[in-house]
Design a protein around this motif. Structure first.
Motif, PDB file in Angstrom:
ATOM      1  N   VAL A   1      65.766  60.546 -17.333  1.00  0.00           N
ATOM      2  CA  VAL A   1      66.129  59.993 -18.640  1.00  0.00           C
ATOM      3  C   VAL A   1      66.619  61.141 -19.519  1.00  0.00           C
ATOM      4  N   LEU A   2      67.636  60.860 -20.320  1.00  0.00           N
ATOM      5  CA  LEU A   2      68.164  61.840 -21.275  1.00  0.00           C
ATOM      6  C   LEU A   2      67.729  61.436 -22.675  1.00  0.00           C
ATOM      7  N   ILE A   3      67.208  62.396 -23.427  1.00  0.00           N
ATOM      8  CA  ILE A   3      66.762  62.144 -24.802  1.00  0.00           C
ATOM      9  C   ILE A   3      67.660  62.968 -25.712  1.00  0.00           C
TER      10      ILE A   3
ATOM     11  N   ILE B   1      80.890  62.080 -25.444  1.00  0.00           N
ATOM     12  CA  ILE B   1      80.382  60.914 -24.707  1.00  0.00           C
ATOM     13  C   ILE B   1      78.997  60.491 -25.200  1.00  0.00           C
ATOM     14  N   PHE B   2      78.148  61.454 -25.557  1.00  0.00           N
ATOM     15  CA  PHE B   2      76.797  61.089 -25.991  1.00  0.00           C
ATOM     16  C   PHE B   2      76.793  60.523 -27.412  1.00  0.00           C
ATOM     17  N   CYS B   3      77.679  61.001 -28.283  1.00  0.00           N
ATOM     18  CA  CYS B   3      77.827  60.360 -29.599  1.00  0.00           C
ATOM     19  C   CYS B   3      78.243  58.904 -29.417  1.00  0.00           C
TER      20      CYS B   3
ATOM     21  N   ILE C   1      73.421  68.133 -27.462  1.00  0.00           N
ATOM     22  CA  ILE C   1      72.119  68.542 -26.909  1.00  0.00           C
ATOM     23  C   ILE C   1      71.313  67.350 -26.375  1.00  0.00           C
ATOM     24  N   HIS C   2      70.609  67.611 -25.300  1.00  0.00           N
ATOM     25  CA  HIS C   2      69.786  66.576 -24.667  1.00  0.00           C
ATOM     26  C   HIS C   2      68.665  67.215 -23.882  1.00  0.00           C
ATOM     27  N   LEU C   3      67.572  66.489 -23.828  1.00  0.00           N
ATOM     28  CA  LEU C   3      66.458  66.853 -22.963  1.00  0.00           C
ATOM     29  C   LEU C   3      66.562  65.987 -21.716  1.00  0.00           C
ATOM     30  N   HIS C   4      66.427  66.594 -20.550  1.00  0.00           N
ATOM     31  CA  HIS C   4      66.296  65.831 -19.310  1.00  0.00           C
ATOM     32  C   HIS C   4      64.800  65.601 -19.085  1.00  0.00           C
ATOM     33  N   LEU C   5      64.420  64.353 -18.913  1.00  0.00           N
ATOM     34  CA  LEU C   5      63.069  64.015 -18.475  1.00  0.00           C
ATOM     35  C   LEU C   5      63.173  63.616 -17.004  1.00  0.00           C
TER      36      LEU C   5
ATOM     37  N   ALA D   1      74.093  77.965 -17.736  1.00  0.00           N
ATOM     38  CA  ALA D   1      72.764  77.417 -17.429  1.00  0.00           C
ATOM     39  C   ALA D   1      72.862  75.993 -16.889  1.00  0.00           C
ATOM     40  N   GLY D   2      74.103  75.504 -16.718  1.00  0.00           N
ATOM     41  CA  GLY D   2      74.283  74.174 -16.131  1.00  0.00           C
ATOM     42  C   GLY D   2      74.612  73.080 -17.124  1.00  0.00           C
ATOM     43  N   GLN D   3      74.844  73.434 -18.402  1.00  0.00           N
ATOM     44  CA  GLN D   3      75.186  72.387 -19.373  1.00  0.00           C
ATOM     45  C   GLN D   3      76.598  71.873 -19.114  1.00  0.00           C
ATOM     46  N   SER D   4      76.740  70.555 -19.024  1.00  0.00           N
ATOM     47  CA  SER D   4      78.061  69.960 -18.803  1.00  0.00           C
ATOM     48  C   SER D   4      78.460  68.999 -19.912  1.00  0.00           C
ATOM     49  N   VAL D   5      77.492  68.478 -20.668  1.00  0.00           N
ATOM     50  CA  VAL D   5      77.791  67.627 -21.825  1.00  0.00           C
ATOM     51  C   VAL D   5      77.329  68.390 -23.070  1.00  0.00           C
ATOM     52  N   PHE D   6      78.273  68.624 -23.973  1.00  0.00           N
ATOM     53  CA  PHE D   6      77.992  69.496 -25.115  1.00  0.00           C
ATOM     54  C   PHE D   6      77.555  68.700 -26.346  1.00  0.00           C
TER      55      PHE D   6
ATOM     56  N   PHE E   1      68.184  57.324 -22.759  1.00  0.00           N
ATOM     57  CA  PHE E   1      68.820  56.428 -21.783  1.00  0.00           C
ATOM     58  C   PHE E   1      68.785  57.071 -20.406  1.00  0.00           C
ATOM     59  N   HIS E   2      68.901  56.228 -19.369  1.00  0.00           N
ATOM     60  CA  HIS E   2      68.876  56.718 -18.000  1.00  0.00           C
ATOM     61  C   HIS E   2      70.156  57.505 -17.686  1.00  0.00           C
ATOM     62  N   ASP E   3      69.987  58.596 -16.963  1.00  0.00           N
ATOM     63  CA  ASP E   3      71.124  59.406 -16.526  1.00  0.00           C
ATOM     64  C   ASP E   3      71.971  58.606 -15.523  1.00  0.00           C
ATOM     65  N   LEU E   4      73.276  58.771 -15.613  1.00  0.00           N
ATOM     66  CA  LEU E   4      74.215  58.072 -14.727  1.00  0.00           C
ATOM     67  C   LEU E   4      74.102  58.548 -13.279  1.00  0.00           C
ATOM     68  N   GLU E   5      73.762  59.795 -13.100  1.00  0.00           N
ATOM     69  CA  GLU E   5      73.617  60.374 -11.755  1.00  0.00           C
ATOM     70  C   GLU E   5      72.230  60.979 -11.626  1.00  0.00           C
TER      71      GLU E   5
ATOM     72  N   THR F   1      66.266  71.525 -20.824  1.00  0.00           N
ATOM     73  CA  THR F   1      67.528  71.532 -21.573  1.00  0.00           C
ATOM     74  C   THR F   1      68.352  72.702 -21.073  1.00  0.00           C
ATOM     75  N   ASN F   2      69.531  72.400 -20.594  1.00  0.00           N
ATOM     76  CA  ASN F   2      70.468  73.438 -20.181  1.00  0.00           C
ATOM     77  C   ASN F   2      71.284  73.854 -21.406  1.00  0.00           C
ATOM     78  N   CYS F   3      71.380  75.150 -21.632  1.00  0.00           N
ATOM     79  CA  CYS F   3      72.112  75.641 -22.810  1.00  0.00           C
ATOM     80  C   CYS F   3      73.268  76.525 -22.363  1.00  0.00           C
TER      81      CYS F   3
HETATM   82  P1  5GP Z   1      73.874  68.680 -18.505  1.00  0.00           P
HETATM   83  O1  5GP Z   1      74.666  68.992 -17.248  1.00  0.00           O
HETATM   84  O2  5GP Z   1      74.737  68.860 -19.734  1.00  0.00           O
HETATM   85  O3  5GP Z   1      72.557  69.405 -18.618  1.00  0.00           O
HETATM   86  O4  5GP Z   1      73.471  67.151 -18.405  1.00  0.00           O
HETATM   87  C1  5GP Z   1      74.391  66.128 -18.632  1.00  0.00           C
HETATM   88  C2  5GP Z   1      73.880  64.905 -17.925  1.00  0.00           C
HETATM   89  O5  5GP Z   1      74.563  63.788 -18.440  1.00  0.00           O
HETATM   90  C3  5GP Z   1      74.112  64.904 -16.401  1.00  0.00           C
HETATM   91  O6  5GP Z   1      72.866  64.760 -15.732  1.00  0.00           O
HETATM   92  C4  5GP Z   1      75.033  63.705 -16.188  1.00  0.00           C
HETATM   93  O7  5GP Z   1      74.750  63.008 -14.993  1.00  0.00           O
HETATM   94  C5  5GP Z   1      74.792  62.864 -17.419  1.00  0.00           C
HETATM   95  N1  5GP Z   1      75.922  62.062 -17.833  1.00  0.00           N
HETATM   96  C6  5GP Z   1      77.207  62.483 -17.978  1.00  0.00           C
HETATM   97  N2  5GP Z   1      77.975  61.468 -18.437  1.00  0.00           N
HETATM   98  C7  5GP Z   1      77.154  60.397 -18.588  1.00  0.00           C
HETATM   99  C8  5GP Z   1      77.370  59.067 -19.026  1.00  0.00           C
HETATM  100  O8  5GP Z   1      78.468  58.645 -19.372  1.00  0.00           O
HETATM  101  N3  5GP Z   1      76.287  58.233 -19.051  1.00  0.00           N
HETATM  102  C9  5GP Z   1      75.036  58.660 -18.683  1.00  0.00           C
HETATM  103  N4  5GP Z   1      74.052  57.752 -18.737  1.00  0.00           N
HETATM  104  N5  5GP Z   1      74.807  59.910 -18.257  1.00  0.00           N
HETATM  105  C10 5GP Z   1      75.848  60.772 -18.214  1.00  0.00           C
END
Ligand code: 5GP
Ligand code: ZN
Length: 115
Positions: free
Chosen positions: A40-42, A6-8, A100-104, A93-98, A29-33, A87-89
């Protein structure tokens, strides 16, 4: 570009996102949730699944991601109140999108230790 990532796809512009920054190597970009008023996710454009995939050659990129997060924090008015970079690894540790990203995170009080 990894088609099922999804991030690619956000980086490539195939999936819309509220982007705040992009260059040749980095997209933000801004996080969806959002979990805070600013969330913001970097990400690097290049697909790396987890921090554990990074090699010594990626040290500059990892530094650039962090520096970009700091610049965005300034632009979004977090200079006085502060912010958190996370960064969740791996899933434990809570990583759900594989990819890599920094949460700001900013705009509210954060507790420690994190949940
Ligand atoms: P993680 O859980 O891997 O540390 O963080 C993944 C983040 O990506 C979550 O905070 C989630 O809300 C966000 N996210 C998942 N899918 C999307 C998407 O399609 N768009 C955006 N903007 N954020 C997403
Ligand atoms: Zn990816």
């Amino acid at each position: 570009m990894t088609q099922d990532c999804i991030f690619c796809r956000i980086a490539a512009g195939d999936i819309p996102a509220r982007k705040v920054y992009e260059d040749d190597a980095i997209v933000a970009f801004h996080d969806l949730e959002p979990q805070a008023p600013v969330h913001v996710l970097i990400i690097p454009r290049r697909h790396l699944s987890t921090l554990l995939e990074a090699s010594a050659d990626d040290a500059k990129l990892l530094g650039a991601l962090q520096f970009r997060a700091i610049e965005i924090a300034r632009e979004l008015g977090l200079e006085s109140s502060g912010f958190r970079l996370v960064t969740n690894c791996l899933a434990g540790a809570g990583q759900s999108v594989f990819h890599i990203h920094l949460h700001l995170l900013g705009g509210r009080k954060f507790s420690w230790p994190p949940g």
